[in-house]
Design an enzyme around this catalytic site. Structure first.
Site, PDB file in Angstrom:
ATOM      1  N   CYS A  45      -5.873 -27.667   7.865  1.00  0.00           N
ATOM      2  CA  CYS A  45      -4.654 -26.980   8.293  1.00  0.00           C
ATOM      3  C   CYS A  45      -3.881 -27.803   9.317  1.00  0.00           C
ATOM      4  O   CYS A  45      -4.400 -28.741   9.921  1.00  0.00           O
ATOM      5  CB  CYS A  45      -4.984 -25.589   8.863  1.00  0.00           C
TER       6      CYS A  45
ATOM      7  N   ASP B  54       0.853  -1.181   0.000  1.00  0.00           N
ATOM      8  CA  ASP B  54       0.000   0.000   0.000  1.00  0.00           C
ATOM      9  C   ASP B  54       0.895   1.238   0.000  1.00  0.00           C
ATOM     10  O   ASP B  54       2.094   1.153   0.210  1.00  0.00           O
ATOM     11  CB  ASP B  54      -0.962  -0.009   1.188  1.00  0.00           C
TER      12      ASP B  54
ATOM     13  N   ASP C 252      -7.443  -7.811   0.989  1.00  0.00           N
ATOM     14  CA  ASP C 252      -6.442  -7.932   2.056  1.00  0.00           C
ATOM     15  C   ASP C 252      -7.088  -7.492   3.352  1.00  0.00           C
ATOM     16  O   ASP C 252      -8.017  -6.680   3.351  1.00  0.00           O
ATOM     17  CB  ASP C 252      -5.218  -7.049   1.784  1.00  0.00           C
TER      18      ASP C 252
END
Length: 374
Positions: free
Chosen positions: A304, A89, A264
Site C-alpha cells: 500500500c 443495506d 462488509d
C-alpha cells in the site's frame, strides 16, 4: 447482475459478480461508506486499495441528505462520484441499533430521528423506494435484526415477521420495476431449524442472492461458525452468499472456508482511526510508545501507499499530534490489507491451496487453525 462460479476448494468458492458498472471478483470485501463516503478517503483512493464495490447505508442517507437531494444528482453513484457497484443495506440493522427510541410493529418501525428527534416511520416499501432512489446495484430487503440473546420463541417470531417483510420488499421492488438486484436475508439467530425455515421461505419468494444476517451481534464465535456450516450448503449454489457486518480478518478467512462470497464491515476503517492496524503478523497498535523511533514500515509484505512511503515512527508521530493525515494513511493501509487478504484467498481457491494459505495465515500470527465441522 450475473453471478459466475469458477471453481471451489472444499466449501470455498471463487467467482465473480458482473454488473453494468463493473465486475466484482469473489470472495469480496466491501468497504463501508455509511454517509456516502469511506471516512477520509476519496473514491479514487478507495479504488486504489483494490475495492470493486462499496456499501452505502440506506438509513443514514435517507436522513441526510435525503431522497430529494440524491435524485437531483442522479443517484448515489453520481452524488459521491463512485461509478462502480454499490450495495446498500435496508436500514433494518440501524433501526435495531436505536434501542429504546424505536417501536417495531407488523407494519414497520416507528422511531425518532437520532438527528433532531423527529417522528419517522420506515417500512419495507419505503426502504425499497429509498434504495431505488440511491440507484443501488444490490438492494437488501427490509428485515428485523434479531437481538442476541433471544429465546427460540422470540427468534421465531422475529424471523417470521422478517419473512413477511421480505415478501413485501420483493413486491415493492417489482412494482418499482427496479432493474437491479435484490438480496434476501436469512434470519433465525443461533437456531438451526429457524435458519432452515427462513431460507426455505426466502427461496420460495425468490431473490438474486442470499445474505446471512443476525450474526456478529454478540454470539460466541463457535455459534457463528456452526450456523454458517449449517446454512451455506443449503443456499442455492448459483446465488451469491453474503455474510453481513463481518468482520475481523480471521472472520473473513473462516467465512470463505465455509462458502461465503461477500463481506462488509467498518472494522478496517474504524480501527484505523483508533490506531489499530492489521498486518501479516497481527495487529499493531501504533499508539504504543515502542513505535516512536521505529523506522520500519507497518508491514514489509504490504504494497500500500502507506507502507511504501512511511515508517511506523511517522505514523506514531501523526497520531500523537492528532493530524488528519495519520487517520488517512492508517485507513489506506487497513483497506489495502483487507483487499490483499481477499486476493490471497481468491488465488488460493483457484490453485487448490486454500488449506495451506489458511495455515500460513494463522501460523504467521502465532495462532492455531480453527477446525471445520465435516
Amino acid at each position: 447482475m450475473k453471478f459466475e462460479l469458477d471453481t471451489t476448494d472444499g466449501r470455498a468458492r471463487r467467482g465473480r459478480l458482473i454488473f453494468e458498472r463493473g465486475t466484482v471478483e469473489t470472495p469480496a470485501f466491501m468497504p463501508v461508506g455509511t454517509y456516502g463516503t469511506v471516512k477520509g478517503m476519496t473514491p479514487e483512493e478507495v479504488r486504489a486499495t483494490g475495492a470493486d464495490i462499496l456499501l452505502g447505508n440506506t438509513f443514514h442517507l435517507w436522513l441526510r441528505p435525503g431522497e430529494e437531494i440524491m435524485r437531483k444528482h442522479g443517484d448515489l453513484h453520481d452524488f459521491m462520484n463512485w461509478q462502480r457497484p454499490i450495495l446498500t443495506d435496508s436500514g433494518g440493522f440501524q433501526v435495531f441499533s436505536l434501542g429504546d427510541i424505536r417501536k417495531i410493529t407488523e407494519e414497520g418501525v416507528h422511531f425518532r430521528s437520532p438527528i433532531n428527534g423527529e417522528k419517522i416511520f420506515l417500512d419495507p416499501e419505503k426502504s425499497m423506494q429509498i434504495q431505488h432512489a440511491l440507484g443501488s446495484d444490490v438492494v437488501m430487503i427490509f428485515d428485523e435484526c434479531t437481538p442476541y440473546p433471544a429465546t427460540e420463541d422470540e427468534a421465531r417470531k422475529s424471523m417470521q415477521m422478517s419473512l413477511r417483510w421480505a415478501k413485501r420488499s420483493r413486491d415493492e421492488f417489482d412494482r418499482l420495476e427496479n432493474p437491479n438486484s435484490l438480496f434476501g436475508i436469512i434470519q433465525g439467530s443461533v437456531y438451526e431449524d429457524l435458519r432452515d425455515e427462513s431460507l426455505k421461505g426466502l427461496v420460495e419468494i425468490g431473490f438474486d442472492g442470499y445474505a446471512v444476517g443476525g450474526l456478529a451481534v454478540g454470539e460466541p464465535k463457535e455459534d457463528m461458525h456452526r450456523i454458517l456450516e449449517h446454512v451455506c450448503p443449503q443456499i442455492p449454489a448459483d446465488k451469491p452468499r453474503y455474510l453481513m457486518g463481518v468482520g475481523k480478518p480471521e472472520d473473513l478467512v473462516e467465512g470463505v472456508r465455509r462458502g461465503i462470497d461477500m463481506f462488509d464491515c467498518v472494522m478496517p476503517t474504524r480501527n484505523a482511526r483508533n490506531g489499530h492496524l492489521f498486518t501479516s503478523e497481527g495487529v499493531i497498535k501504533i499508539r504504543n510508545a515502542r513505535h516512536r523511533d521505529d523506522t520500519s514500515p507497518l508491514d514489509p509484505k504490504c504494497d500500500c501507499y502507506t507502507c511504501k512511503n512511511y515508517s511506523r515512527a511517522y505514523l506514531y508521530h501523526l497520531d500523537r499530534c492528532n493530524e488528519i493525515l495519520g487517520a488517512r494513511l492508517n485507513t489506506i493501509h487497513n483497506l489495502r490489507y483487507y483487499q490483499m487478504l481477499m486476493e490471497g484467498l481468491r488465488g488460493a481457491i483457484e490453485t487448490g491451496t486454500l488449506d495451506a494459505f489458511v495455515k500460513d495465515f494463522y501460523t504467521s500470527q502465532g495462532r492455531e487453525v480453527p477446525e471445520l465441522v465435516d
